[in-house]
Design a protein around this motif. Structure first.
Motif, mmCIF file in Angstrom:
data_model
loop_
_atom_site.group_PDB
_atom_site.id
_atom_site.type_symbol
_atom_site.label_atom_id
_atom_site.label_comp_id
_atom_site.label_asym_id
_atom_site.label_seq_id
_atom_site.Cartn_x
_atom_site.Cartn_y
_atom_site.Cartn_z
ATOM 1 N N VAL A 188 15.567 84.441 55.056
ATOM 2 C CA VAL A 188 16.749 83.717 55.523
ATOM 3 C C VAL A 188 16.824 83.744 57.040
ATOM 4 O O VAL A 188 17.135 82.739 57.697
ATOM 5 C CB VAL A 188 18.022 84.312 54.895
ATOM 6 C CG1 VAL A 188 19.271 83.683 55.525
ATOM 7 C CG2 VAL A 188 18.033 84.093 53.386
ATOM 8 N N LEU A 189 16.510 84.890 57.646
ATOM 9 C CA LEU A 189 16.548 84.991 59.101
ATOM 10 C C LEU A 189 15.528 84.047 59.736
ATOM 11 O O LEU A 189 15.827 83.375 60.738
ATOM 12 C CB LEU A 189 16.291 86.437 59.537
ATOM 13 C CG LEU A 189 16.224 86.683 61.054
ATOM 14 C CD1 LEU A 189 17.514 86.231 61.730
ATOM 15 C CD2 LEU A 189 15.950 88.157 61.349
ATOM 16 N N ARG A 190 14.333 83.995 59.165
ATOM 17 C CA ARG A 190 13.315 83.087 59.729
ATOM 18 C C ARG A 190 13.727 81.627 59.550
ATOM 19 O O ARG A 190 13.476 80.792 60.405
ATOM 20 C CB ARG A 190 11.964 83.351 59.074
ATOM 21 C CG ARG A 190 11.398 84.735 59.418
ATOM 22 C CD ARG A 190 9.986 84.910 58.872
ATOM 23 N NE ARG A 190 9.489 86.245 59.156
ATOM 24 C CZ ARG A 190 9.353 87.212 58.249
ATOM 25 N NH1 ARG A 190 9.658 86.978 56.999
ATOM 26 N NH2 ARG A 190 8.903 88.404 58.590
ATOM 27 N N ALA A 191 14.352 81.310 58.415
ATOM 28 C CA ALA A 191 14.816 79.941 58.192
ATOM 29 C C ALA A 191 15.922 79.570 59.157
ATOM 30 O O ALA A 191 16.118 78.394 59.496
ATOM 31 C CB ALA A 191 15.295 79.783 56.753
ATOM 32 N N LEU A 192 16.652 80.565 59.635
ATOM 33 C CA LEU A 192 17.737 80.319 60.581
ATOM 34 C C LEU A 192 17.201 79.780 61.904
ATOM 35 O O LEU A 192 17.927 79.122 62.656
ATOM 36 C CB LEU A 192 18.514 81.627 60.817
ATOM 37 C CG LEU A 192 19.905 81.507 61.456
ATOM 38 C CD1 LEU A 192 20.834 80.678 60.566
ATOM 39 C CD2 LEU A 192 20.511 82.892 61.685
ATOM 40 N N GLY A 201 20.951 73.733 55.067
ATOM 41 C CA GLY A 201 19.512 73.493 55.195
ATOM 42 C C GLY A 201 18.694 74.663 54.699
ATOM 43 O O GLY A 201 17.643 74.491 54.062
ATOM 44 N N ILE A 202 19.169 75.885 54.990
ATOM 45 C CA ILE A 202 18.443 77.066 54.525
ATOM 46 C C ILE A 202 18.408 77.105 53.004
ATOM 47 O O ILE A 202 17.370 77.404 52.391
ATOM 48 C CB ILE A 202 19.097 78.345 55.089
ATOM 49 C CG1 ILE A 202 19.007 78.355 56.618
ATOM 50 C CG2 ILE A 202 18.437 79.592 54.519
ATOM 51 C CD1 ILE A 202 19.776 79.488 57.267
ATOM 52 N N VAL A 261 15.109 77.414 62.142
ATOM 53 C CA VAL A 261 14.912 75.977 61.962
ATOM 54 C C VAL A 261 16.212 75.258 61.655
ATOM 55 O O VAL A 261 16.431 74.132 62.107
ATOM 56 C CB VAL A 261 13.881 75.724 60.828
ATOM 57 C CG1 VAL A 261 13.666 74.234 60.614
ATOM 58 C CG2 VAL A 261 12.562 76.418 61.155
ATOM 59 N N HIS A 262 17.074 75.901 60.874
ATOM 60 C CA HIS A 262 18.307 75.248 60.411
ATOM 61 C C HIS A 262 19.530 75.863 61.074
ATOM 62 O O HIS A 262 19.612 77.080 61.287
ATOM 63 C CB HIS A 262 18.419 75.368 58.894
ATOM 64 C CG HIS A 262 17.263 74.755 58.160
ATOM 65 N ND1 HIS A 262 17.090 73.398 58.051
ATOM 66 C CD2 HIS A 262 16.208 75.325 57.508
ATOM 67 C CE1 HIS A 262 15.987 73.151 57.365
ATOM 68 N NE2 HIS A 262 15.430 74.306 57.022
ATOM 69 N N ARG A 314 24.820 83.046 64.668
ATOM 70 C CA ARG A 314 23.417 82.627 64.522
ATOM 71 C C ARG A 314 22.650 82.894 65.806
ATOM 72 O O ARG A 314 21.531 83.429 65.778
ATOM 73 C CB ARG A 314 23.349 81.132 64.180
ATOM 74 C CG ARG A 314 21.942 80.518 64.199
ATOM 75 C CD ARG A 314 21.995 79.044 63.837
ATOM 76 N NE ARG A 314 20.670 78.451 63.839
ATOM 77 C CZ ARG A 314 20.104 77.867 64.889
ATOM 78 N NH1 ARG A 314 20.758 77.825 66.042
ATOM 79 N NH2 ARG A 314 18.893 77.347 64.789
ATOM 80 N N ASN A 315 23.258 82.540 66.956
ATOM 81 C CA ASN A 315 22.572 82.754 68.234
ATOM 82 C C ASN A 315 22.281 84.226 68.470
ATOM 83 O O ASN A 315 21.205 84.599 68.961
ATOM 84 C CB ASN A 315 23.418 82.205 69.379
ATOM 85 C CG ASN A 315 23.415 80.683 69.406
ATOM 86 O OD1 ASN A 315 22.521 80.057 68.841
ATOM 87 N ND2 ASN A 315 24.421 80.097 70.036
ATOM 88 N N GLY A 316 23.219 85.084 68.100
ATOM 89 C CA GLY A 316 23.003 86.514 68.276
ATOM 90 C C GLY A 316 21.862 87.017 67.423
ATOM 91 O O GLY A 316 21.035 87.829 67.862
ATOM 92 N N ALA A 317 21.791 86.522 66.176
ATOM 93 C CA ALA A 317 20.707 86.944 65.284
ATOM 94 C C ALA A 317 19.361 86.484 65.810
ATOM 95 O O ALA A 317 18.369 87.225 65.781
ATOM 96 C CB ALA A 317 20.956 86.394 63.878
#
Length: 819
Positions: free
Chosen positions: A765-769, A777-778, A771-772, A805-808
């Motif tokens: 999920v983190l890696r998909a974040l 989208g995830i 892109v989306h 999301r930006n922080g992650a």
């Protein structure tokens, strides 16, 4: 067949009842045109067509048939023969007249009842004098008297046909209409009791150019022979020989025999090889007679004879004027040289028995002939005298090895531009430590052939040539240079093909291992060690091996800026793509640009360097510049693969799929590029939400990776997509490039001792974040519900100590979690 007020002249020639005439020909004759012209060479069935038509024609008018002889070559003689024919049919009185021309003209002009006049062999009319006058007067008669119709049969084009059509309603039955087609041949064979297939009938029609008399006579003879499906070649020779002997002008005879030597020719070639007489006029007449076929090409009009007719003409030439062959081939050799076509120069040189010239062409154009024109080279080598072959290693390799390596059902020529590689060939020669030359050293010739094949993309040929060179060394037992170069060459071919496991096994060969262990950077003069270090580095990078960086850094730098050096530049850039710093990426992009200027434009090495430059620019997020580079590509599979990656980076997923599929469908694509294209298809289909297709492509990619040992191409896809498709299969997880082939992370494992634990699903999920922007989208990409993704995101944020999301993503970028 006559009506009450109609008569048919006596003296019609006898024609076989089995004669087969096309319906379109009979219908044209039955059309009752004021002027009808049948034109075709000897034996094309003009007379047979006329007689066959008269057998079934409604006799509503008087018919006079006249066959001319050489007596008609003068104007007066023509009218005397015409008068005699009209007298025989009763069309004019049999009273001697002092002026035959005036009597004939008056009788035909004043004719008040319908008359059909058929003049056969009209090519004899006025042949020496008066042809134009005769044609004009006959057309004038037809035009002025609607009770008078005229049919002529001629072997040549006459003014009566060309200008007459402008004055009266005329029909022309030319060679194309008189030729027999495949179905007609099949039907005629049935009538004569010969059993042949329709395919065989079609082939006979093509080989003989539809020549009716030759086909008919051949089938009649075949019916009583032991080969009921064939046509006796001597029969065709007889027809052609008679035709050539009947020609009254030596310039026309010479034109036929000379122009039969090349398979096809244009007007300029005809002028060069048959300079006697008016070439344009002769060509026009022979074409009008139906002996030549005409074909429109990008190079202009090309002319050729039907295969069997050409063969017969060549045999006639060898029997009557054998000196023509050498003269024509010498002219064609010079023309080919001016057109920069070494294959044709070689062909005509050996045909003219210019052996020194032929050997000089082979020496200067060896690489090009081997890779671009191997069939031409083998055919030419077979024509050399045995004593010359015995002294020349290139000829021996061509006959003993090249011919056997060619696939008769496949495409033998290289798709890439080919040049000689003087520095590489010189270094191979120096490496051999012999005083021999390519004329004597067969192993050297094999190695040079192999290198040419590598650099032109003929990797199957390269494997064969390197194997034969290695075998020479093993048989000799003392030729270590042949063993080393052959072994390294085999490893290099497999590495370039994208088969790192096989390449590394060859490099581990016991006959080579010890020498490689003692290799040093100063071994740049040792081409075997240069190639071996390059091969090792490329194989390690493709395999995603942990020591790939070490292998790249210890590559031996070639001494010359040639294709081998360019490949070392490619390998370094190939490695930097997957893990280089921005500074390294820009440096190697400049190195690639420099290397591109040192290689042949449009060559395989040029395509490989350019496609790698596109990859580097994509990684540097310079897709606009990458687009400029890709626009200079010629259409080839290597460029299609690079363009597919560019479209993927630009999120043009449909175009990425189209280009990747196009590249994969090409048999010229390496297995490395094939795996990269499968990764493009996986990523593009996954981004489009087509998970079933992405899964199918992933299975294809897994098969290639497991068969070849490749791992690097998986770096080109997002890790979360890879993890999604792998699922919980640890064997598939090991395909991700990592230490000793082990997965970079495992389910529920701590990724870093200093950061919180993320499960495999949370990592996905983190890696998909990346892109989306949100959970929708995830969820689509991972096949989860939106609520499940939201739950995972809340857990991830909490574990990473961030609120957005930006922080992650910033935490991941800082190294808290590898992407």
């Amino acid at each position: 067949m006559t009506g009450e007020n109609a008569t048919v002249t006596i003296g019609l020639p006898r024609v076989s009842r089995d004669t087969l005439i096309g319906e379109h020909v009979l219908n044209t004759l039955a059309g009752r045109h004021p002027l009808t012209v049948l034109r075709g060479p000897r034996g094309y069935g003009k007379t047979s067509a006329i007689v066959s038509w008269l057998r079934t024609a409604e006799a509503s008018r008087d018919i006079t048939y006249v066959a001319l002889t050489t007596a008609s070559n003068e104007t007066d003689g023509f009218y005397r023969e015409l008068r005699a024919g009209l007298v025989r049919s009763g069309a004019i009185d049999d009273e001697p007249q002092p002026d035959a021309r005036r009597e004939v003209m008056r009788a035909l002009a004043e004719r008040s009842t319908p008359l059909l006049l058929i003049i056969d062999d009209f090519h004899e009319a006025g042949l020496k004098q008066g042809a134009a006058t005769i044609d004009d007067e006959l057309v004038d008669l037809v035009r002025k008297n609607d009770r008078f119709d005229l049919v002529i049969a001629s072997r040549t084009l006459r003014a009566l046909e060309t200008t007459g059509s402008l004055s009266v309603d005329a029909a022309v039955i030319g060679p194309a209409e008189l030729r027999m087609t495949g179905p007609m041949v099949h039907e005629l064979a049935r009538r004569t009791g010969v059993t042949i297939t329709m395919d065989r009938a079609q082939q006979i029609a093509v080989d003989l150019g539809g020549w009716p008399s030759a086909i008919r006579a051949g089938l009649m003879r075949s019916a009583s022979s032991e080969d009921p499906g064939g046509i006796d070649g001597s029969l065709v020779d007889g027809y052609v020989g008679t035709m050539v002997r009947d020609l009254r002008y030596e310039s026309v005879r010479s034109f036929l025999l000379r122009t039969a030597i090349p398979e096809q020719f244009d007007i300029e070639m005809a002028r060069a090889i048959a300079p006697e007489g008016n070439t344009v006029r002769i060509l026009r007449n022979i074409r009008a007679a139906g002996l030549l076929s005409e074909r429109h090409t990008v190079d202009g009009q090309m002319y050729s004879y039907a295969p069997a007719i050409r063969d017969a003409l060549i045999r006639a030439m060898r029997e009557t004027r054998p000196e023509f062959a050498r003269e024509v081939h010498l002219v064609l050799m010079r023309m080919s040289a001016s057109n920069m076509d070494p294959g044709q120069v070689l062909t005509h040189a050996v045909q003219a028995q210019e052996w020194d010239t032929a050997l000089d062409v082979i020496e200067r154009q060896w690489a090009r002939l081997l890779t671009a024109q191997p069939l031409t080279l083998t055919a030419a080598a077979r024509m050399f005298p045995p004593e010359i072959v015995a002294k020349d290693a290139r000829l021996r390799v061509t006959i003993e090895h090249l011919e056997g390596a060619l696939d008769p059902t496949g495409h033998a020529e290289s798709p890439w531009p080919v040049a000689d590689y003087p520095t590489i060939n010189a270094e191979i020669s120096a490496y051999r430590h012999t005083e021999g030359s390519p004329e004597e050293d067969e192993t050297l010739v094999l190695l040079q052939w192999a290198i040419s094949c590598v650099l032109s993309g003929n990797l199957d040929f390269a494997i064969y040539a390197f194997s034969r060179a290695r075998a020479h060394g093993l048989v000799d037992g003392r030729d270590e240079s042949a063993i080393h170069m052959g072994t390294v060459g085999l490893a290099m071919v497999h590495a370039l093909q994208g088969e790192p496991e096989i390449a590394l096994r060859w490099l581990d060969d016991e006959l080579l291992r010890e020498r490689m262990e003692h290799a040093h950077p100063e071994d740049a003069k040792d081409i075997a060690m240069v190639a071996a270090s390059l091969t090792r580095a490329l194989a390690k990078v493709d395999a995603g091996a942990p020591d790939a960086a070490e292998a790249v850094s210890t590559m031996i730098e070639p001494r010359h800026r040639d294709e081998l050096w360019a490949l070392t530049v490619f390998v370094r850039a190939h490695h930097v793509v997957v893990g280089g710093t921005p500074e390294q990426i820009f440096r190697h992009a400049n190195n690639l640009r420099a290397a591109i200027r040192h290689v042949t434009r449009g060559s395989l090495v040029d395509a490989v360097l350019s496609s790698t430059l596109v990859e580097l620019l994509i990684v540097a997020q310079m897709t606009g510049v990458a687009r400029e580079v890709s626009d200079r590509f010629d259409g080839n599979p290597v460029s299609w693969a690079a363009v597919a990656k560019l479209h993927l980076a630009e999120r043009s997923f449909g175009d990425a799929i189209a280009y990747a599929t196009k590249a994969i469908d090409s048999p010229l694509l390496s297995r490395r590029a094939a795996l990269e294209c499968q990764v493009v298809l996986i990523s593009a289909n996954h981004a489009l939400g087509n998970l079933p297709e992405a899964t199918r492509c992933f299975r294809q990619a897994v098969q290639i990776a497991q068969a070849t040992g490749q791992r690097r191409p998986f770096f080109l896809m997002h890790r979360f997509v890879f993890d999604t498709l792998v699922g919980d299969d640890p064997n598939l997880a090991r395909l991700w490039p990592g230490t000793d082939g082990a997965p970079t992370d495992a389910p529920d494992a701590v990724v870093n001792d200093e950061i919180p634990t993320l499960t495999m699903r949370e990592a996905q999920v983190l890696r998909a974040l990346e892109v989306h922007a949100g959970p929708v989208g995830i969820a689509r990409d991972l096949g989860l519900s939106v609520n499940t993704v939201k739950t995972h995101l809340r857990t991830i944020y909490k574990k990473l100590g961030v609120a957005s999301r930006n922080g992650a993503l910033m935490a991941a970028e800082r190294g808290m979690y590898p992407g």
